[in-house]
Design an enzyme around this catalytic site. Sequence first.
Site, PDB file in Angstrom:
ATOM      1  CE  LYS A 116      -4.262  -1.825   1.995  1.00  0.00           C
ATOM      2  NZ  LYS A 116      -3.913  -3.237   1.963  1.00  0.00           N
ATOM      3  CD  GLU A 200      -4.296   5.731   3.958  1.00  0.00           C
ATOM      4  OE1 GLU A 200      -3.698   5.671   2.878  1.00  0.00           O
ATOM      5  OE2 GLU A 200      -5.480   5.362   4.100  1.00  0.00           O
ATOM      6  CG  HIS A 235     -12.091  -1.785   9.099  1.00  0.00           C
ATOM      7  ND1 HIS A 235     -12.397  -0.451   8.958  1.00  0.00           N
ATOM      8  CD2 HIS A 235     -11.574  -1.923  10.340  1.00  0.00           C
ATOM      9  CE1 HIS A 235     -12.068   0.193  10.065  1.00  0.00           C
ATOM     10  NE2 HIS A 235     -11.571  -0.674  10.914  1.00  0.00           N
ATOM     11  NE  ARG A 296      -8.190  -9.625  -3.811  1.00  0.00           N
ATOM     12  CZ  ARG A 296      -9.308  -9.138  -3.290  1.00  0.00           C
ATOM     13  NH1 ARG A 296     -10.461  -9.314  -3.921  1.00  0.00           N
ATOM     14  NH2 ARG A 296      -9.293  -8.456  -2.159  1.00  0.00           N
TER      15      ARG A 296
END
Length: 667
Positions: A116, A200, A235, A296
């Site tokens: 990421k 973040e 999440h 994917r």
Amino acid sequence: MFKKILIANRGEIACRVASTARRLGVKTVAVYSEADASAKHVAACDEAVLIGGPAPKDSYLRWDRILEAARASGAQAIHPGYGFLSENEDFANACAEAGLVFIGPPASAIQAMGLKAESKRLMEQAGVPLVPGYHGAGQDAALLQREADRIGYPVLIKASAGGGGKGMRAVDRPEDFEAALASCQREARNSFGSDAVLVEKYVQRPRHIEIQVFGDSHGNLVYLFERDCSVQRRHQKVLEEAPAPGMTPQLRQRMGEAAVAAARAVGYVGAGTVEFIVEQGAGGEMAFFFMEMNTRLQVEHPVTEAITGLDLVEWQLRVAAGEPLPLKQEDLRIHGHAIEARICAENPDNNFLPSTGQLRVYRTPEATEFLAREGVPRIDSGVREGDPITPFYDSMIAKLIVHGDTREQALARLDEALARMHIVGLATNVQFLRHVVKSRSFAQADLDTALIPREQAALFGQEPVGFATAAAAAVASTLLRERADEGSDPFSRRDGWRAWGDATRRFGFEFGGEPREAELAWRRDGSLHLSADGVTGPLSFSVADGGAVDLQFAGHRTRAHVYAQGETDHVFTPQGAAQIVALDLLAHAGEGESEGGRLTAPMPGKVVSFAVKAGDAVQKGQALAVLEAMKMEHTIAAPADGTVAELLYAPGDQVAEGAELLRLAAA
């Protein structure tokens, strides 16, 4: 086109890929673990190869055995599905070295987007908007804490190599950061083999909107519009829909072009999803920020197929075989609205704790294998009635997809289809999903990732079927079973006939955790009258189509399906479902309270750690231990104040459901 492919996955996605391959005349090879020897995906393919033990690390993550199975079976290509090895660049490279086509993007694209932090730097260079945060290589805990303090709370810790909500924690206060970071790193290490994280800014009232992209080896790239995946727990997505409510054509184009730019920056080929966090302004304006790219096919791809009429797995196979994309951007259109519900083995009223067991009853509405048609949903499932749901894999049982001309029509069809999902043998989220669909926020498309906690009063602890209806259904079902056992002589009949006066019969039940009673009276005219929960009135019933009971009680009529499992009747009605347990009134009279002071494993799993030791004083709600099961960590908390008397296991031990982990002495 390929003549034979191997599907390096299991469950519903393996069945889904096999379905398209069969339609295209492509032979398929399944791989399976010892736990999946009798699984549906094994039967769905033309051949099947055993590759190892139940744990993924011993089977579905063993690419050496998968490559060996591909070579031995003569497969030309490998479809990785999603999860497991689908985003593993080493596996993609190994396929190429073995002379096999990896039905997915180039290994370089997987590598670029798999980390990421690295992908954020690439997106910044490509001009794609980013959420403020720390994406650096430094992973010292103190450094990460300082960066979180700099960004400002709340922050989100995310596994750099992660996905699917694993290795992710929201942190509201500086003092909670250290523990959340340690948990994230453990989960990331176990799931992805890397404990690197990024930090973040946690966007307030965010929506999760993703763009489906597709590229070919000829340089063509398109976006197949968006999906809204804002309804989440832990999440992880619960409901997904396409198109996103409130999306303007201008915003759709901007997000689509940004997604294509992101894919082009890494030379993307095949199916991929660019995920964005969308911040909703007070005036309705929306700003979007790149979150990650999933290299994917996604779990929620069926809603895109429903609104475009396209088979994305077919596109994957054609692109991997070297063909150009079948359509250009200007040829793509949106038709109607589609919603997908993930049917999972879990208990929403117990913090979505995953559930294991056997699917003793698994009845679904009539469904199509591919695109939902008028009034008929699509169900993607990798299980059958009688199959076990084990602790080794994800808790998803099936995906239910509906399509309508409008969102309102799709919502109505989804609720109707969920009402016809009858699952017995373990806890599921079906009734919870019905509550979500009917909630004010979801019905009015007031969407953000906090929808579930915001609507918790309407979503949790609900009993849509009251005791009176459940008792009437249970009594009717009991009488029907008794009648079926009656002999032909009048002395074996159990219809309550008396020579004089009414006959009465008391029934004891447990409902909602409480003992309850109902009384049935046979009148001289042959009619039945039931009293339950203060409701008294005539009771009549008959067997309807499909084994349902046509039930009339106290002026209310409904159709119920009742499945008896031991002493428990599982009642399904159009209004909802309930469980009601028959009690022996004499045996349960004066029954005392259950033993206290024990803490048991709520499901099979592995002990990760204990936060206490023998002799420690603990307070109610304090974290005592961490258990890992179904790819997630679950915290065991103290039910009351007390002192730890004994730890009965050690970190790393495997435990069975119900195993006593530690003992508490009362304070």
